[in-house]
Write an enzyme that holds these catalytic residues in place. Sequence first.
Site, PDB file in Angstrom:
ATOM      1  N   ASP A 186      -8.859  -1.048   6.276  1.00 29.75           N
ATOM      2  CA  ASP A 186      -8.907  -2.349   6.941  1.00 29.75           C
ATOM      3  C   ASP A 186      -7.554  -2.689   7.535  1.00 29.75           C
ATOM      4  O   ASP A 186      -7.377  -3.770   8.074  1.00 29.75           O
ATOM      5  CB  ASP A 186      -9.305  -3.443   5.941  1.00 29.75           C
ATOM      6  N   LYS A 194       0.803  -1.228   0.000  1.00 35.97           N
ATOM      7  CA  LYS A 194       0.000   0.000   0.000  1.00 35.97           C
ATOM      8  C   LYS A 194       0.836   1.279   0.000  1.00 35.97           C
ATOM      9  O   LYS A 194       0.364   2.336  -0.427  1.00 35.97           O
ATOM     10  CB  LYS A 194      -0.938  -0.006   1.198  1.00 35.97           C
TER      11      LYS A 194
END
Length: 376
Positions: free
Chosen positions: A114, A81
């Site tokens: 998340d 990410k």
Amino acid sequence: MQNRETDSVAGSRSSLLWYARPAARAWTCPPARADAGAFHRSLPGYAPTALHDLPSLAVELGVGRVFVKDESTRLGLPAFKALGASWAIHQVLARAEDGPAASGARPCLVTATDGNHGRAVARTARQLGCRARVFVPDGVHPAAVAAIEGEGAEVTVVTGPYDAAVERAARAAEAPDTVLVQDMAWDGYEEIPTLIVEGYATLFAEIDAQLAAAGGGAPSLVAVPVGVGSLAQAAVTHYRGRRPLPGTSPALLSVEPQTAACVLASLREGRLTGVTTGATAMAGLNCGTPSALAWPVLRDGLDAAVAVTDADSATAVRDLARLGVSSGPCGAASLAGVRAALGGEGGAARRAALGLGPAGTVVLISTEGAAANPAD
């Protein structure tokens, strides 16, 4: 014409949920911008993540070679990410500093997550001297929450699923001197998700170079774990944004948890569709609605989609660990998905739909290491 094979969702391989559209290999789109790769290479600590050649998996899956793209150590974090967050935040801050309203004060960065995206935003914010607020759904593991807090972010736990956390983050970002850095797009919020997807392109450019160095040639099948679909959008853009020779474009397979298969549901319905999510160990994939920016690209450019169980993912985690690859449940979903697609009743037909022959090269994207998604 679409070629689809679907069965009801349940906990066994015999009730595999599957979608296929082989015509996707002929679809093309504009290529990704190249700027993000140069930016990432300029960052301290940047290095391409490993691409592991795993012959035993090739034998198991009946193909020529299997490679795993290992994102367990990416820019100091245990997941991919950071590629999207760092590029998007860099662009946002540069534009703010050059704009007519530039004040010199850096904005507070807000996001929902998340786990992995929120930590990447928090890490980048800390490095650049920004505050960060991160909203997480109540199913996120406490260790993942602690890791985000360890980056200096203010964390708010939201009662409800991921989509509820996104709504809270979007409302919080309405405050002055605040910027929403979300990897999910919706009508009216597309610029920053576009930048995040551009950042992910670095991963696939690395794969190209690594396969060439390993003599692996072009991939025949690339399997990508999917939450809201932004990484899969980057994969489709990378492989469909080129003009390959006929028959050389890889099949692209998305993999989701059976409890949160929003992209698969959208593909089946032929329109953007939300689903009610349930509990899953694949926490980073536990998303109920695809990104509106990703959806048209996935609709036209994905060859196939499959949903897997937590048990399938856990087996893949253990098997990859035995082969020396650290992977969390989300990362190992790619192996679980390819196993589900190629095995069991109907496996030969699904293999044919993917155009995968015995000499083919399979690339599995392992999006996170075991440290990113702890188990109890």
